[in-house]
Design an enzyme around this catalytic site. Sequence first.
Site, PDB file in Angstrom:
ATOM      1  N   LYS A   1       2.318  -2.524   1.067  1.00 41.64           N
ATOM      2  CA  LYS A   1       3.241  -3.596   1.481  1.00 41.64           C
ATOM      3  C   LYS A   1       4.689  -3.101   1.440  1.00 41.64           C
ATOM      4  O   LYS A   1       4.964  -1.974   1.850  1.00 41.64           O
ATOM      5  CB  LYS A   1       3.018  -4.845   0.616  1.00 41.64           C
ATOM      6  CG  LYS A   1       1.533  -5.250   0.613  1.00 41.64           C
ATOM      7  CD  LYS A   1       1.275  -6.639   0.129  1.00 41.64           C
ATOM      8  CE  LYS A   1      -0.213  -6.941   0.200  1.00 41.64           C
ATOM      9  NZ  LYS A   1      -0.567  -8.309  -0.123  1.00 41.64           N
TER      10      LYS A   1
ATOM     11  N   SER B   1      -7.375  -9.638  -3.933  1.00 43.71           N
ATOM     12  CA  SER B   1      -7.485  -9.517  -5.391  1.00 43.71           C
ATOM     13  C   SER B   1      -8.638  -8.604  -5.839  1.00 43.71           C
ATOM     14  O   SER B   1      -9.320  -8.893  -6.831  1.00 43.71           O
ATOM     15  CB  SER B   1      -7.597 -10.903  -6.038  1.00 43.71           C
ATOM     16  OG  SER B   1      -6.399 -11.620  -5.843  1.00 43.71           O
TER      17      SER B   1
ATOM     18  N   ASN C   1      -2.938  -0.990   0.634  1.00 37.73           N
ATOM     19  CA  ASN C   1      -1.827  -1.636   1.330  1.00 37.73           C
ATOM     20  C   ASN C   1      -0.659  -1.742   0.360  1.00 37.73           C
ATOM     21  O   ASN C   1      -0.648  -2.607  -0.520  1.00 37.73           O
ATOM     22  CB  ASN C   1      -2.289  -3.023   1.819  1.00 37.73           C
ATOM     23  CG  ASN C   1      -1.193  -3.761   2.550  1.00 37.73           C
ATOM     24  OD1 ASN C   1      -0.110  -3.224   2.764  1.00 37.73           O
ATOM     25  ND2 ASN C   1      -1.474  -4.999   2.932  1.00 37.73           N
TER      26      ASN C   1
ATOM     27  N   GLU D   1     -10.070 -11.231   4.779  1.00 39.12           N
ATOM     28  CA  GLU D   1      -9.184 -11.504   3.645  1.00 39.12           C
ATOM     29  C   GLU D   1      -8.898 -13.003   3.559  1.00 39.12           C
ATOM     30  O   GLU D   1      -8.046 -13.521   4.297  1.00 39.12           O
ATOM     31  CB  GLU D   1      -7.845 -10.781   3.838  1.00 39.12           C
ATOM     32  CG  GLU D   1      -7.960  -9.270   3.884  1.00 39.12           C
ATOM     33  CD  GLU D   1      -6.667  -8.607   3.428  1.00 39.12           C
ATOM     34  OE1 GLU D   1      -6.712  -7.902   2.418  1.00 39.12           O
ATOM     35  OE2 GLU D   1      -5.629  -8.823   4.048  1.00 39.12           O
TER      36      GLU D   1
ATOM     37  N   HIS E   1      -2.129  -8.765   9.582  1.00 40.51           N
ATOM     38  CA  HIS E   1      -2.220  -9.166   8.176  1.00 40.51           C
ATOM     39  C   HIS E   1      -1.695 -10.600   8.043  1.00 40.51           C
ATOM     40  O   HIS E   1      -0.748 -10.988   8.728  1.00 40.51           O
ATOM     41  CB  HIS E   1      -1.408  -8.203   7.302  1.00 40.51           C
ATOM     42  CG  HIS E   1      -1.659  -8.419   5.842  1.00 40.51           C
ATOM     43  ND1 HIS E   1      -1.073  -9.449   5.139  1.00 40.51           N
ATOM     44  CD2 HIS E   1      -2.448  -7.771   4.953  1.00 40.51           C
ATOM     45  CE1 HIS E   1      -1.489  -9.423   3.880  1.00 40.51           C
ATOM     46  NE2 HIS E   1      -2.320  -8.407   3.750  1.00 40.51           N
TER      47      HIS E   1
HETATM   48  P1  PGA Z   1      -4.163  -8.137  -3.024  1.00 43.41           P
HETATM   49  O1  PGA Z   1      -3.678  -7.963  -1.495  1.00 43.41           O
HETATM   50  O2  PGA Z   1      -5.162  -7.064  -3.291  1.00 43.41           O
HETATM   51  O3  PGA Z   1      -2.904  -7.993  -3.832  1.00 43.41           O
HETATM   52  O4  PGA Z   1      -4.753  -9.501  -3.143  1.00 43.41           O
HETATM   53  C1  PGA Z   1      -4.602  -7.692  -0.480  1.00 43.41           C
HETATM   54  C2  PGA Z   1      -3.912  -7.627   0.853  1.00 43.41           C
HETATM   55  O5  PGA Z   1      -2.896  -8.327   1.048  1.00 43.41           O
HETATM   56  O6  PGA Z   1      -4.334  -6.891   1.742  1.00 43.41           O
END
Ligand code: PGA
Length: 252
Positions: free
Chosen positions: A10, A214, A8, A167, A94
Site C-alpha cells: 500500500k 486480514s 500489498n 477480498e 483494489h
Molecule cells: P489486510 O489487507 O491484509 O491488511 O487486511 C489486504 C488488502 O488490502 O489487500
Amino acid sequence: MKTYLIANWKMQLSQSEAQELAQIASEQQINSDNLEIILAPTFTALAKVGETIKNSSLKLASQNVFYHASGSYTGEVSPLQLKELGVSYAIIGHSERREYLHETDEEINRKINICLDNQITPILCVGETYDERRTGATDLRLITQVTKALEDIELISPHQSLIIAYEPIWVIGSGQAINRDDAEHAARVIQQALTDHFNSDKINQKISIIYGGSVTASNIKNFIIPNLLDGVLVGSASQTPNKFIPLIQALK
Ligand code: PGA
C-alpha cells in the site's frame, strides 16, 4: 497450480523500508515451482525493489496501472513504463481505489485489457461490503464485479493469465479474517461466474482465485484449498519482517 503470496505494501513503506523488506524476503529459501511471492510496493519504490529482487525468484507488482500505453495523461503510469522496471503483475480494482479514487468497473476492465496486451498479469480484486453481506447480496456482487471487469476479455493467447483476489471489503484491515467455509463459498461463486462468462470450465486453468483480508501466519493455511483457492493477498501482515517472514515460512 502455484500458490501465490502477494504482499500489498500500500502507501505504508518508504523506499528504503521497502528495499530492506524485499532484501529480507529474497533471502528466504523457497521452491519457486510451487510458491510465487509477489511484492507490490508503492510506485516510487518499484525501481529499488525491482533491483533488490532481480536475482531471486520473487516477482514485482504495481498497485495500479493506467489504461493507455502512452500519451498526455498527467500523473498516470503506463504498463510499458512499469515493465521497464521489471513489473510482471498489477493489482487492479483494489477496494481502496474503488472507494477513495472512485474507480469504476469500466476503468478496471480497460486496465485489465491493457495489462493483458502488455504481458502484465492482472490481479483483479473483488469483494462485498458489510451491508451487501448482511443483506445476502454477496454472490450477486461478486458475479457482477467479475463479469464487468472481464467484459470482452478472452484470454486466448497462451501467455495470458489472471489472478482474482476475493477480498471482503469489511474484513480488510480489521484483524479478523472470514472463515474457511465462507472463503470457499465465495471462490466457488467466482469460479462459476468465470465458467459462465467464458462459456468453458477450461478457463479455470488460466485463472487463479486467491483470498485477501486480514491474513496472518496463523490463519493463512485456511485459505489454501486445492483447485479452489490458490493463495493470498496480504496487506498489513506483509509490511514488517516479523510478520511477513512467518507467512513465507507457512507456505514453504
Ligand atoms: P489486510 O489487507 O491484509 O491488511 O487486511 C489486504 C488488502 O488490502 O489487500
